[in-house]
Design a protein around this motif. Structure first.
Motif, mmCIF file in Angstrom:
data_model
loop_
_atom_site.group_PDB
_atom_site.id
_atom_site.type_symbol
_atom_site.label_atom_id
_atom_site.label_comp_id
_atom_site.label_asym_id
_atom_site.label_seq_id
_atom_site.Cartn_x
_atom_site.Cartn_y
_atom_site.Cartn_z
ATOM 1 N N TRP A 129 0.811 -1.221 0.000
ATOM 2 C CA TRP A 129 0.000 0.000 0.000
ATOM 3 C C TRP A 129 0.842 1.267 0.000
ATOM 4 O O TRP A 129 0.447 2.275 -0.564
ATOM 5 C CB TRP A 129 -0.944 -0.002 1.216
ATOM 6 C CG TRP A 129 -2.264 -0.655 0.933
ATOM 7 C CD1 TRP A 129 -2.509 -1.995 0.845
ATOM 8 C CD2 TRP A 129 -3.518 -0.012 0.697
ATOM 9 N NE1 TRP A 129 -3.831 -2.227 0.581
ATOM 10 C CE2 TRP A 129 -4.489 -1.027 0.483
ATOM 11 C CE3 TRP A 129 -3.929 1.318 0.653
ATOM 12 C CZ2 TRP A 129 -5.821 -0.749 0.221
ATOM 13 C CZ3 TRP A 129 -5.267 1.604 0.402
ATOM 14 C CH2 TRP A 129 -6.193 0.576 0.173
ATOM 15 N N HIS A 225 -7.199 -6.080 -2.387
ATOM 16 C CA HIS A 225 -7.874 -4.922 -2.976
ATOM 17 C C HIS A 225 -6.873 -4.025 -3.705
ATOM 18 O O HIS A 225 -7.134 -3.560 -4.822
ATOM 19 C CB HIS A 225 -8.581 -4.132 -1.871
ATOM 20 C CG HIS A 225 -9.197 -2.855 -2.347
ATOM 21 N ND1 HIS A 225 -10.330 -2.827 -3.148
ATOM 22 C CD2 HIS A 225 -8.841 -1.544 -2.150
ATOM 23 C CE1 HIS A 225 -10.641 -1.573 -3.420
ATOM 24 N NE2 HIS A 225 -9.763 -0.766 -2.825
ATOM 25 N N ALA A 226 -5.701 -3.814 -3.079
ATOM 26 C CA ALA A 226 -4.677 -2.970 -3.700
ATOM 27 C C ALA A 226 -4.064 -3.640 -4.919
ATOM 28 O O ALA A 226 -3.834 -3.000 -5.960
ATOM 29 C CB ALA A 226 -3.592 -2.643 -2.672
ATOM 30 N N PHE A 228 -5.333 -5.898 -6.987
ATOM 31 C CA PHE A 228 -6.205 -6.009 -8.163
ATOM 32 C C PHE A 228 -6.571 -4.659 -8.759
ATOM 33 O O PHE A 228 -7.278 -4.591 -9.765
ATOM 34 C CB PHE A 228 -7.453 -6.814 -7.816
ATOM 35 C CG PHE A 228 -7.175 -8.293 -7.738
ATOM 36 C CD1 PHE A 228 -6.950 -9.032 -8.888
ATOM 37 C CD2 PHE A 228 -7.106 -8.932 -6.504
ATOM 38 C CE1 PHE A 228 -6.669 -10.389 -8.819
ATOM 39 C CE2 PHE A 228 -6.833 -10.285 -6.424
ATOM 40 C CZ PHE A 228 -6.615 -11.017 -7.580
ATOM 41 N N GLN A 229 -6.056 -3.609 -8.160
ATOM 42 C CA GLN A 229 -6.171 -2.291 -8.797
ATOM 43 C C GLN A 229 -4.978 -2.001 -9.703
ATOM 44 O O GLN A 229 -4.977 -1.026 -10.430
ATOM 45 C CB GLN A 229 -6.282 -1.206 -7.720
ATOM 46 C CG GLN A 229 -7.641 -1.169 -7.020
ATOM 47 C CD GLN A 229 -7.754 -0.017 -6.049
ATOM 48 O OE1 GLN A 229 -6.766 0.441 -5.486
ATOM 49 N NE2 GLN A 229 -8.967 0.474 -5.846
ATOM 50 N N ILE A 230 -3.950 -2.869 -9.626
ATOM 51 C CA ILE A 230 -2.778 -2.711 -10.500
ATOM 52 C C ILE A 230 -3.162 -3.184 -11.904
ATOM 53 O O ILE A 230 -3.652 -4.305 -12.078
ATOM 54 C CB ILE A 230 -1.594 -3.542 -9.965
ATOM 55 C CG1 ILE A 230 -1.213 -3.070 -8.552
ATOM 56 C CG2 ILE A 230 -0.395 -3.433 -10.906
ATOM 57 C CD1 ILE A 230 -0.159 -3.939 -7.885
ATOM 58 N N PRO A 231 -2.961 -2.370 -12.938
ATOM 59 C CA PRO A 231 -3.410 -2.750 -14.292
ATOM 60 C C PRO A 231 -2.630 -3.912 -14.902
ATOM 61 O O PRO A 231 -3.183 -4.696 -15.663
ATOM 62 C CB PRO A 231 -3.216 -1.458 -15.100
ATOM 63 C CG PRO A 231 -2.192 -0.671 -14.334
ATOM 64 C CD PRO A 231 -2.399 -1.001 -12.896
ATOM 65 N N TRP A 233 -0.875 -7.464 -15.226
ATOM 66 C CA TRP A 233 -0.939 -8.786 -14.612
ATOM 67 C C TRP A 233 0.415 -9.215 -14.073
ATOM 68 O O TRP A 233 0.507 -9.896 -13.040
ATOM 69 C CB TRP A 233 -1.452 -9.811 -15.632
ATOM 70 C CG TRP A 233 -2.931 -9.754 -15.815
ATOM 71 C CD1 TRP A 233 -3.631 -9.116 -16.793
ATOM 72 C CD2 TRP A 233 -3.911 -10.360 -14.963
ATOM 73 N NE1 TRP A 233 -4.996 -9.267 -16.623
ATOM 74 C CE2 TRP A 233 -5.193 -10.040 -15.509
ATOM 75 C CE3 TRP A 233 -3.836 -11.130 -13.812
ATOM 76 C CZ2 TRP A 233 -6.374 -10.473 -14.931
ATOM 77 C CZ3 TRP A 233 -5.023 -11.571 -13.230
ATOM 78 C CH2 TRP A 233 -6.271 -11.242 -13.776
ATOM 79 N N ARG A 236 0.883 -7.575 -10.813
ATOM 80 C CA ARG A 236 0.038 -8.217 -9.804
ATOM 81 C C ARG A 236 0.692 -9.497 -9.279
ATOM 82 O O ARG A 236 0.734 -9.746 -8.080
ATOM 83 C CB ARG A 236 -1.323 -8.569 -10.405
ATOM 84 C CG ARG A 236 -2.232 -7.389 -10.686
ATOM 85 C CD ARG A 236 -3.550 -7.875 -11.256
ATOM 86 N NE ARG A 236 -4.388 -6.780 -11.694
ATOM 87 C CZ ARG A 236 -5.589 -6.940 -12.241
ATOM 88 N NH1 ARG A 236 -6.083 -8.156 -12.417
ATOM 89 N NH2 ARG A 236 -6.302 -5.886 -12.614
#
Length: 314
Positions: A129, A225-226, A228-231, A233, A236
Motif C-alpha cells: 500500500w 484490494h490494492a 487487483f487495482q494494478i493494471p 498482470w 500483480r
C-alpha cells in the motif's frame, strides 16, 4: 480417572502420561520428535546466521523472520527436551512449580509467534500500500516497538495461568494425561469449580490467536484490494509472490487451531491420544517448516544455503 470423593491435596509432583493408550509406542514417537527438534534447530539457526551476516537482509521482512526464528527455537526448547525424557527414559515426573513454568512459557511463545505473524502481515500491507514510505513506516524503532508489544501481550495474557492454577488446592489425580503441562489439562483434574478457568482459557484464545487471525485476514483483504487495482498482470503476480511465503506459514500455523475449533462446534470428538498428538504438532511442526519455506522461497536465503552446502561438500 479418580473421583473427587477421593481427592488429594495439591501435589508437589505431577506425572505426565505422555500419550495415554500408546505408552508402548513412546520409543517410536521419540524418533520423529527428536528429528523435528534437530531440523528446527538447524533451520532456524541457519536463518539467524544468514540474516546476521548478509547485510542486504537487514530489512523489515527478514528482521521479523529472525524474530520468528528466535521464538521458534524458544518454543521447541521448552517442549521437546522434557517430551524426549518422558519417551526415552520414562521420566514422567515434573514438580508443581516446573509444571507452572511450562504452563506459562509454552503458550507464551505460541502467542508471540502468532503476534509476529500479524506483524509480518502488516509488513506486507505496508510494502504494497505504501511502497515509497515502506522503510520509513517500518523503521528499526517501529520494529522494536512491535517486538516489545508482542512480548508484553504474551506476558500480560499468560501470567494469570500459573497464578490461577497455583490456587487449585485439591485434585482428582496427580496424573496429567498430556505430554506437557497444559493449563486446561491441569484444571480438568482439579476438584473445584473450574468455570472461571474455562472463561479465562477462552479469553486467552480470543485475545491472542482470534485477534491476530482477524487482523491478518483484514490485512490480506486490503492487500488483495490494492493488488487487483494494478493494471498489469505481471505486476500483480510479482506483488502477490512477495506474500507467498507468509501465506504458507499462516496456513500451517492457524489451520490446526481452526480445525480443532470447528470440530468442537460440529460435535466431532477425537480419540484422546489423537488430540494429544495433534496438540503436540501445534507447537512442533510450524517451527520446523517455517525456515524451510522461507529458505526455499527467498533467493538470498537459497544462495547462502547452497554456498554453505558447497563449502561442506568440498
Amino acid at each position: 480417572m479418580s473421583s473427587c470423593n477421593n481427592s488429594i491435596p495439591q501435589p508437589s509432583i505431577f506425572i505426565l502420561a505422555g500419550i495415554p493408550g500408546l505408552e508402548s509406542f513412546h520409543g517410536w514417537f521419540s524418533v520423529p520428535f527428536f528429528l523435528v527438534c534437530l531440523i528446527t534447530v538447524i533451520g532456524n539457526v541457519t536463518i539467524l546466521c544468514i540474516t546476521w551476516i548478509e547485510k542486504s537482509l537487514h530489512e523489515p521482512m527478514f528482521l521479523l523472520l529472525a524474530m520468528l526464528s528466535i521464538v521458534n527455537l524458544c518454543l521447541v526448547s521448552v517442549t521437546v527436551p522434557h517430551m524426549l525424557a518422558t519417551f526415552w527414559m520414562n521420566a514422567k515426573e515434573i514438580s508443581f512449580n516446573g509444571c507452572l513454568t511450562q504452563m506459562f512459557f509454552i503458550p507464551s511463545f505460541y502467542v508471540m509467534e502468532s503476534g509476529i505473524l500479524l506483524a509480518m502481515a502488516f509488513d506486507r500491507f505496508a510494502a504494497i500500500w505504501y511502497p515509497l514510505r515502506y522503510t520509513t513506516i517500518l523503521g528499526n524503532n517501529m520494529l522494536v516497538k512491535m517486538a516489545l508489544a508482542i512480548l508484553a501481550r504474551a506476558v500480560a495474557v499468560l501470567t494469570p495461568a500459573p497464578i490461577l492454577a497455583k490456587r487449585l488446592q485439591s485434585f482428582q489425580t496427580p496424573i496429567i494425561t498430556y505430554s506437557y503441562c497444559a493449563y486446561m489439562a491441569v484444571v480438568q483434574i482439579a476438584c473445584e469449580d473450574i468455570s472461571d478457568h474455562v472463561v479465562y482459557g477462552l479469553m486467552v484464545i480470543v485475545a491472542s490467536v482470534g485477534f491476530d487471525l482477524f487482523f491478518i485476514i483484514l490485512s490480506y483483504g486490503l492487500i488483495l484490494h490494492a493488488v487487483f487495482q494494478i493494471p498489469s498482470w505481471d505486476a500483480r503476480g510479482k506483488a502477490l509472490s512477495t506474500c507467498g511465503c507468509h501465506l504458507c506459514v499462516i496456513s500451517l500455523f492457524y489451520s490446526p487451531v481452526v480445525f480443532s475449533v470447528l470440530a468442537q462446534i460440529l460435535g466431532y470428538h477425537m480419540a484422546p491420544h489423537m488430540q494429544i498428538i495433534i496438540d503436540n504438532l501445534y507447537f512442533l511442526v510450524p517451527p520446523m517448516v517455517n525456515p524451510l519455506i522461507y529458505g526455499a522461497r527467498t533467493k538470498q536465503m537459497r544462495e547462502w544455503v547452497l554456498r554453505i552446502l558447497h563449502c561442506y561438500g568440498d
